[in-house]
Design an enzyme around this catalytic site. Structure first.
Site, PDB file in Angstrom:
ATOM      1  N   ASP A 103      40.738  37.158  40.228  1.00 50.27           N
ATOM      2  CA  ASP A 103      39.472  37.558  40.316  1.00 50.27           C
ATOM      3  C   ASP A 103      38.478  36.709  39.308  1.00 50.27           C
ATOM      4  O   ASP A 103      37.278  36.518  39.812  1.00 50.27           O
ATOM      5  CB  ASP A 103      39.348  38.963  39.403  1.00 50.27           C
ATOM      6  CG  ASP A 103      40.003  38.875  37.978  1.00 50.27           C
ATOM      7  OD1 ASP A 103      40.577  37.766  37.649  1.00 50.27           O
ATOM      8  OD2 ASP A 103      39.978  39.834  37.526  1.00 50.27           O
ATOM      9  N   HIS A 144      44.869  37.689  43.934  1.00 50.54           N
ATOM     10  CA  HIS A 144      46.342  38.269  43.804  1.00 50.54           C
ATOM     11  C   HIS A 144      46.116  39.717  44.239  1.00 50.54           C
ATOM     12  O   HIS A 144      44.949  40.377  43.912  1.00 50.54           O
ATOM     13  CB  HIS A 144      47.005  37.888  42.753  1.00 50.54           C
ATOM     14  CG  HIS A 144      46.457  38.371  41.475  1.00 50.54           C
ATOM     15  ND1 HIS A 144      46.571  39.652  41.163  1.00 50.54           N
ATOM     16  CD2 HIS A 144      45.835  37.697  40.514  1.00 50.54           C
ATOM     17  CE1 HIS A 144      45.828  39.903  39.913  1.00 50.54           C
ATOM     18  NE2 HIS A 144      45.502  38.617  39.565  1.00 50.54           N
TER      19      HIS A 144
END
Length: 448
Positions: free
Chosen positions: A324, A37
């Protein structure tokens, strides 16, 4: 009897259809993209922090929300994807107008990943800068509707059930293996190092709560984002902060994250369990199998026009909008974690891994190519396939190599079941039979 002879080039031409994307004898079959994101607010913070949830007013406000910067980052990534796969720079692979049979987008059930996916699709198909999308066909031709905006569906499942992309989801098995990892000489000696313990002690005093290697990431993220958004107030309210201290936090946090992804624990056996392998399998095994299965299915259906292959043959672009941690789990499993961020750390905002599937029409062999978009200002030209062990330094790697990774790291069973499985006994969840047995023994004891 007439005998026809064809040259290799003629035979290749017979296999190429109008609209196929070629690179020499190689034909592009499918593209899969996994991205983090965009820029977000902190997900939580520490006790003494002067920044509270109400201070974060971006993207709807509150913890962990995608900011306008994050929206812009993903719109720009979508524009780069469009340039590469739609506009012929270098490939005209996808339709100029959005085609729901070609594209599928899957996200975790978090606002920041859902909105990153929406923003990304705005960059790919949701704006009409090229006057391609048609009013009345691709979007409503009515006053008030943004001109050229084409809404594209983003698919998700409840976060608690998502072991494909949410790698830190509640999973008793992962917790068990991690607790075992902490008892190994490698991890326990690192946690016990004098400099690490001193750092944790100082941070605990600053933060007004226990700071340890496992919750250090919360502090790391909070400090980084607060300094970015409110530098003056941050300087005034966090006098104990320094760049050198933050670097120490970064170093320790990155090492802990490596341990949690099984890195540095290769071949470490505890109670008969390969700790490193199992951590990588739990965190990234489902995803690498999903990616491989898409490619394998595409290969199997390449010469099959039957109804069972209709969906697969039409599908060209599959995207995962995630975190991540998701990208790093995949990198760790494929042996390229060192390429995620230099000199250390998890992938940055809007980092994106692209897995292209290619078929050599001359040999009929299938290959994959791995490309890494490292940050918001990067290009889509960084090919990192050669760094994967087994690819022998080649940009195009045989699909059999990816199959080997998917086989080695395939979870023992469906993840929602495996996460509740006790490897040292029976299922962690009591079976209906065992529950009835316990109940019967209870009544027997009471009656006596």
């Amino acid at each position: 009897m007439k005998v026809l002879f064809y040259s290799v080039s003629t035979l290749l031409l017979l296999q190429v259809s109008s609209g196929d994307v070629m690179n020499g004898t190689m034909k592009l079959m499918m593209v899969q993209a996994l991205w983090r994101h965009g820029d977000r607010t902190p997900t939580e913070t520490y006790h003494n922090d002067q920044f509270k949830e109400q201070d974060w007013v971006f993207g709807g406000g509150g913890w962990g929300q995608l900011t306008p910067i994050g929206m812009r980052q993903h719109m720009q990534l979508g524009q780069r994807l469009r340039a590469r796969y739609v506009n012929g720079q270098p490939y005209q692979f996808l339709n100029q107008r959005y085609d729901q049979q070609e594209i599928f987008v899957r996200s975790t059930d978090k606002n920041r990943t859902l909105l990153s996916a929406f923003s990304n699709m705005v960059g790919m198909y949701g704006s009409n800068n090229e006057n391609v999308s048609l009013p009345g066909y691709d979007y409503p031709d009515v006053p008030g509707w943004p001109v050229g905006f084409v809404p594209i569906p983003i698919h998700t499942i409840p976060d608690a059930e998502d072991h494909l992309l949410s790698v830190d989801n509640a999973c008793a098995l992962q917790d068990t293996i991690w607790e075992m990892a902490k008892t190994t000489d490698i991890v326990s000696s690192y946690f016990s190092r004098s400099d690490v313990k001193a750092l944790m002690g100082n941070l605990t005093n600053y933060c007004g709560e226990d700071i340890n290697p496992e919750n250090l990431w919360i502090l790391f993220n909070a400090l980084k984002i607060e300094k970015q958004y409110y530098p003056l107030k941050f300087q005034q309210t966090t006098p104990w902060y320094s760049d050198s201290l933050f670097e120490q936090i970064d170093i320790v946090n990155s090492q802990v994250q490596d341990f949690q992804n099984g890195l540095g624990l290769e071949g470490v056996i505890k109670n008969g369990i390969d700790i490193g392998k199992y951590l990588r399998k739990i965190r990234g095994g489902t995803l690498v199998n999903d990616i491989y299965n898409h490619m394998n299915r595409k290969t199997q259906c390449a010469s099959n026009n039957g109804k069972e292959c209709t969906y697969t043959n039409r599908l060209k672009f599959f995207a995962y909008s995630a975190h991540d941690t998701t990208l790093y789990a995949l990198f760790s499993l494929l042996g390229v974690a060192h390429l995620a961020v230099q000199p250390r750390g998890y992938p940055l905002y809007s980092a994106c891994v692209i897995m292209e599937q290619w078929q050599d029409l001359q040999t009929n062999q299938t290959y994959f190519k791995m490309i890494y978009h490292r940050h918001e200002n990067d290009t889509l030209n960084n090919v990192i396939t050669s760094g994967i062990p087994g690819c022998n330094g080649n940009d195009y790697c045989p699909l059999s190599v990816l199959k080997n990774y998917s086989d080695v790291y395939k979870p023992e069973m469906e993840m929602n079941q495996w996460c509740n499985y006790n490897m040292f006994g029976s299922s962690a969840m009591a079976s209906p039979f065992s529950s009835l047995l316990i109940l019967a023994l209870f009544y027997l004891f009471v009656s006596n």
